[in-house]
Write a protein that holds these residues in place. Structure first.
Motif, short mmCIF file in Angstrom:
data_model
loop_
_atom_site.label_atom_id
_atom_site.label_comp_id
_atom_site.label_asym_id
_atom_site.label_seq_id
_atom_site.Cartn_x
_atom_site.Cartn_y
_atom_site.Cartn_z
N VAL A 251 0.87 -1.17 0.00
CA VAL A 251 0.00 0.00 0.00
C VAL A 251 0.90 1.23 0.00
CG1 VAL A 251 -1.78 1.28 1.24
CG2 VAL A 251 -1.80 -1.23 1.26
N HIS A 252 0.86 1.99 -1.07
CA HIS A 252 1.84 3.07 -1.23
C HIS A 252 1.41 4.39 -0.60
CE1 HIS A 252 4.34 0.36 -3.39
NE2 HIS A 252 3.40 0.13 -4.28
N SER A 253 0.17 4.55 -0.30
CA SER A 253 -0.39 5.63 0.52
C SER A 253 -1.90 5.61 0.39
CB SER A 253 0.17 7.02 0.15
OG SER A 253 1.42 7.22 0.80
N LEU A 254 -2.57 6.36 1.26
CA LEU A 254 -4.03 6.35 1.29
C LEU A 254 -4.56 7.77 1.45
CD1 LEU A 254 -2.78 4.10 3.58
CD2 LEU A 254 -5.05 3.15 3.20
N VAL A 255 -5.78 7.97 0.97
CA VAL A 255 -6.48 9.25 1.13
C VAL A 255 -7.79 8.98 1.84
CG1 VAL A 255 -7.55 11.22 -0.03
CG2 VAL A 255 -5.45 10.22 -0.96
N GLU A 256 -8.02 9.72 2.93
CA GLU A 256 -9.28 9.59 3.67
C GLU A 256 -10.15 10.80 3.38
OE1 GLU A 256 -10.22 8.10 8.06
OE2 GLU A 256 -9.45 10.15 8.06
N TYR A 257 -11.43 10.54 3.09
CA TYR A 257 -12.38 11.60 2.75
C TYR A 257 -13.33 11.87 3.92
CZ TYR A 257 -10.72 11.44 -2.04
OH TYR A 257 -9.92 11.52 -3.17
N VAL A 258 -13.97 13.02 3.86
CA VAL A 258 -14.82 13.46 4.97
C VAL A 258 -16.03 12.56 5.17
CG1 VAL A 258 -14.09 15.87 4.85
CG2 VAL A 258 -16.01 15.08 3.43
N ASP A 259 -16.38 11.75 4.17
CA ASP A 259 -17.53 10.85 4.33
C ASP A 259 -17.14 9.51 4.94
OD1 ASP A 259 -16.16 9.65 2.27
OD2 ASP A 259 -17.80 9.74 0.81
N LEU A 266 -2.38 0.32 -4.43
CA LEU A 266 -1.55 -0.83 -4.13
C LEU A 266 -0.75 -1.22 -5.36
CD1 LEU A 266 -4.17 -1.01 -2.20
CD2 LEU A 266 -3.55 -3.41 -1.93
N GLY A 267 0.39 -1.84 -5.13
CA GLY A 267 1.19 -2.33 -6.24
C GLY A 267 2.50 -2.90 -5.74
N SER A 268 3.19 -3.61 -6.60
CA SER A 268 4.51 -4.13 -6.24
C SER A 268 5.46 -2.95 -6.01
CB SER A 268 5.05 -5.03 -7.35
OG SER A 268 4.22 -6.15 -7.55
N PRO A 269 6.44 -3.11 -5.11
CA PRO A 269 7.39 -2.02 -4.86
C PRO A 269 8.39 -1.87 -6.01
CG PRO A 269 7.94 -3.94 -3.52
CD PRO A 269 6.65 -4.25 -4.21
N ASP A 270 7.98 -1.13 -7.02
CA ASP A 270 8.77 -0.95 -8.24
C ASP A 270 8.54 0.48 -8.73
OD1 ASP A 270 9.75 -0.97 -10.95
OD2 ASP A 270 9.54 -3.16 -10.98
N MET A 271 9.61 1.26 -8.84
CA MET A 271 9.47 2.67 -9.21
C MET A 271 8.98 2.87 -10.64
SD MET A 271 9.83 4.65 -6.72
CE MET A 271 9.73 6.13 -7.72
N ARG A 272 9.00 1.82 -11.44
CA ARG A 272 8.53 1.98 -12.82
C ARG A 272 7.03 2.25 -12.88
NH1 ARG A 272 11.08 -3.27 -15.55
NH2 ARG A 272 10.34 -4.10 -13.54
N THR A 273 6.29 1.82 -11.84
CA THR A 273 4.84 2.09 -11.85
C THR A 273 4.54 3.58 -11.75
OG1 THR A 273 4.22 -0.09 -11.02
CG2 THR A 273 2.67 1.70 -10.63
N PRO A 274 5.04 4.30 -10.72
CA PRO A 274 4.76 5.74 -10.68
C PRO A 274 5.38 6.52 -11.84
CG PRO A 274 6.30 5.13 -8.94
CD PRO A 274 5.76 3.85 -9.51
#
Length: 400
Positions: A251-259, A266-274
């Motif tokens: 899990v590379h980070s998360l965003v929580e919303y007011v609702d 999510l993804g494999s730890p590989d910089m080519r994805t971002p």
């Protein structure tokens, strides 16, 4: 055909970028490569990719590059000096600029790319940490697209509403959760950290990175710098950014919303994805990563960071709250301390002590111009070097 300039092409981010680009020759063309001093590797890249331009910040290395290319039939124009990297960042034929030069050394070229209105793939978090308000103002003025490449900030960006942009507050966001692997010493007892070697600090359990960022990951300073970056990119206050240790790096980070909704990437730890996400945004392209197998992953663990064992994160949080020039001061002191550790001139546990000695003696101040940032950076480096002498003297007395 989209022209791409890769700054920091000989580092891990640069090499991963070139790997992704090579998978899509019908879509992207490398028009420029830039680095600091690795002439041998840059020569190999130039002969393989045949860009129109190549630059090295170090003049001696640039001469070596020219010598290596002599007689090869290469038509690549070789430039040298820090200003050459600025020139590459502003080339008309480069619509996309990968800002992958590590540390403060990437500040001028990254800012130049933003000012030129490029699509800027931001891997050089330190430049934004140092001069964030100037970057965001330049983005608004030039119309540049500033796309995060750090895996965490890319994850956050992917979890925001469609149409979100750097420097603009997304509606409905309550907070973000910035995940941290915890580095190689997550389970190490406090007493063991005193004898940590550079090799141990650079042996990250999940990611393959450069030496400086690997040490930052080991001290959790990297997460502190990312916290500051997140506040700037997504218009948040430090209290809206929570650092969470997640050792699997899935899990590379998360965003929580007011609702009450929470979105995660999510993804494999590989910089080519971002990197691929930023290159193709708002679309998607293949990049050669291993696809995530959740069954094999089996579990995802989260815990709070131990701030007592990793004080660098506390120092970064304080700098984020202070704002102004203090993040630039923090970054400069950290760069000096980390390099001293890598050079075996400083104990691992003394890294945050050197940083604290600097930030507690300098005022935050406001950022009025780039000159203000550079002056604060220079003064902080001077004070950090002075603090190094004190720390080394103390270590010698303790040894006796």
């Amino acid at each position: 055909m989209i022209g791409v300039a890769v700054l920091g092409s000989t580092g891990s981010i640069g090499e991963n970028t070139l790997d992704v680009l090579a998978r899509h020759p019908e879509r992207f063309k490398v028009v420029a490569l830039g680095a600091h001093r690795n002439a041998a590797k840059l020569a190999q890249q130039v002969l393989s990719l045949r860009p129109a331009y190549a630059a090295l910040a170090d003049a001696r290395a640039a001469r070596e590059l020219s010598d290596r290319l002599a007689g090869s039939g290469s038509a690549t124009r070789v430039l040298c000096g820090a200003e050459a990297l600025v020139e590459l960042a502003s080339l008309p034929e480069a619509q996309v600029v990968m800002a992958g030069i590590s540390g403060a050394a990437g500040l001028r070229s990254t800012l130049a790319a933003v000012q030129a209105g490029k699509r800027v793939l931001l891997a050089n978090k330190e430049s934004l940490v140092m001069a964030g308000p100037l970057f965001i103002a330049a983005v608004r003025q030039s119309g540049a697209a500033l796309l995060p490449v750090d895996s965490e900030h890319s994850a956050i960006f992917q979890c925001l509403p469609h149409g979100s942009a750097a420097g603009v507050m997304a509606p409905g966001v309550r907070r973000i959760l910035l995940t941290a692997s915890g580095g190689p010493f997550l389970d190490s007892p406090q007493e063991a950290l005193a004898s940590v070697t550079p090799e141990q600090a650079c042996a990250h359990p999940k990611w393959v990175m450069g030496r400086k960022i690997s040490v930052d990951s080991a001290t959790l300073m990297n997460k502190g710098l990312e916290l500051i970056e997140a506040c700037l990119l997504f218009v948040l206050v430090p209290d809206q950014v929570e650092v969470v240790v997640h050792r699997q790096s899935i899990v590379h980070s998360l965003v929580e919303y007011v609702d009450g909704s929470m979105l995660a990437q999510l993804g494999s730890p590989d910089m080519r994805t971002p990197i691929a996400h930023a290159l193709a945004w708002p679309g998607r392209i293949a990049c050669g990563v291993n696809f995530l197998d959740l069954i094999r992953t089996a579990r995802l663990d989260f815990c709070a960071p131990d701030l007592g064992r990793f004080p660098s994160l506390v120092l970064a949080q304080a700098a984020a709250r202070a704002g102004g020039l203090m993040p630039a001061v923090l970054n400069a002191a950290n760069e000096v301390a980390v390099q001293a550790f890598l050079d075996r001139q400083l104990n691992f546990l003394d890294i945050p002590r050197v940083i604290e000695s600097v930030i507690t003696t300098m005022s935050a101040g406001a950022i009025g111009s780039l000159d203000d940032v550079l002056a604060a950076d220079a003064e902080a480096r001077h004070r950090a070097h002075e603090s190094l002498g004190t720390a080394q003297a103390g270590a010698m007395r303790a040894a006796v």
